[in-house]
Design an enzyme around this catalytic site. Structure first.
Site, short mmCIF file in Angstrom:
data_model
loop_
_atom_site.label_atom_id
_atom_site.label_comp_id
_atom_site.label_asym_id
_atom_site.label_seq_id
_atom_site.Cartn_x
_atom_site.Cartn_y
_atom_site.Cartn_z
N GLU A 74 0.83 -1.22 0.00
CA GLU A 74 0.00 0.00 0.00
C GLU A 74 0.86 1.26 0.00
O GLU A 74 1.82 1.38 0.76
CB GLU A 74 -0.89 0.00 1.24
N LYS A 111 -9.74 2.43 -2.05
CA LYS A 111 -9.91 1.90 -0.69
C LYS A 111 -11.20 2.41 -0.06
O LYS A 111 -11.46 3.61 -0.02
CB LYS A 111 -8.71 2.31 0.15
N CYS A 166 -5.27 -2.75 3.33
CA CYS A 166 -4.89 -2.44 4.70
C CYS A 166 -6.07 -2.44 5.68
O CYS A 166 -6.56 -3.50 6.04
CB CYS A 166 -4.13 -1.11 4.73
#
Length: 262
Positions: free
Chosen positions: A40, A111, A146
């Protein structure tokens, strides 16, 4: 199917262009793999919030171009981790890119769950709103990033959309490494899927990174795990194991809650 996770060291003292070139070199060295994964926000550092605005790129900016080219050169499927995307309206996103072996963009994912609790990424970036899957010749990838790892409902949607291999680039902090390892195994077990969780090494934004990238099989067995430093994991996966696990222990069939009703 051979997969390689590149646990890149991200240090804000290293210029972005130099790290981009280094990432490309590491991808080229994995040309014998079928799938290569980067972590990431590796161009800037997941906790280097003060650099996000200055280093943001349009979707088809320098990182896109470099990753497209190296995927084509290495002839691999490349999950290029994520970068700070600046959308045409100026909104910043934490955006993942997946390229096919011919360098074509196969998918992008913004995300959904932003980390920070009213600061950092949570206030600096917009949120994605769509789960994304990517069909490969031997498996279907489900994309997450994440902090998404803490939200199992996203992974259920990915499995419902056909995902068999869950790919999770991250910049996970060292102080919560135990959560990282536990949640990666949990997502594999509950979804009977492979999990490829690729983190960063080093320190950025004053936050030490956990490293410990991990590959988990559909039964929850850890196939490979990195240490805290820059490292590449390369693992042979058996795509048929997902279907066999789901057939031998058909827990997903017994789901009741959270299903659409006719």
């Amino acid at each position: 199917m051979r997969a390689s996770l590149i646990q890149l060291q991200v240090d804000t003292a290293e210029p972005v262009n130099a790290r981009r070139e280094r990432a490309c070199s590491l991808v080229r060295e994995r040309a014998t793999s079928d799938l290569v994964v980067l972590p990431e926000l590796w161009p800037v550092g997941a906790f280097a919030f003060e650099t996000f605005a200055d280093e943001a790129e349009p979707l088809e900016g320098p990182t896109y171009q470099a990753m497209s080219e190296v995927a084509r050169n290495a002839a691999v499927w490349l999950h290029a981790g994520s970068f700070v995307e600046r959308a045409p309206d100026g909104t910043l996103y934490n955006t993942s890119l997946v390229f096919s072996p011919d360098g074509r963009l196969a998918a992008s994912y913004r995300k959904i769950h932003r980390f920070g609790f009213d600061k950092g990424e949570a206030v600096l970036m917009g949120a994605g709103d769509q789960p994304v899957t990517v069909p490969l010749p031997d498996t279907t990838l489900g994309l997450a990033t994440c902090y998404d790892l803490r939200f199992p409902e996203l992974f259920r949607q990915l499995v419902d959309a056909g995902a068999q291999t869950l790919v999770i680039p991250a910049g996970w902090p060292a102080r919560r490494r135990a959560h990282w390892s536990l949640l990666a195994r949990a997502r594999a077990v509950e979804n009977q899927s492979y999990v490829l969780a690729c983190g960063t090494a080093g320190t950025n934004g004053g936050v030490e990174q956990a490293g410990h990238s991990v590959v988990v099989d559909p039964w929850g067995e850890v196939l490979a795990e990195a240490g805290p430093y820059e490292e590449v994991l390369t693992v042979e996966l058996d795509p048929a194991k997902v279907g066999k696990t789901r057939e031998d222990f058909p827990a997903l069939r017994d789901r009741v809650l959270g299903l659409d009703t006719p």
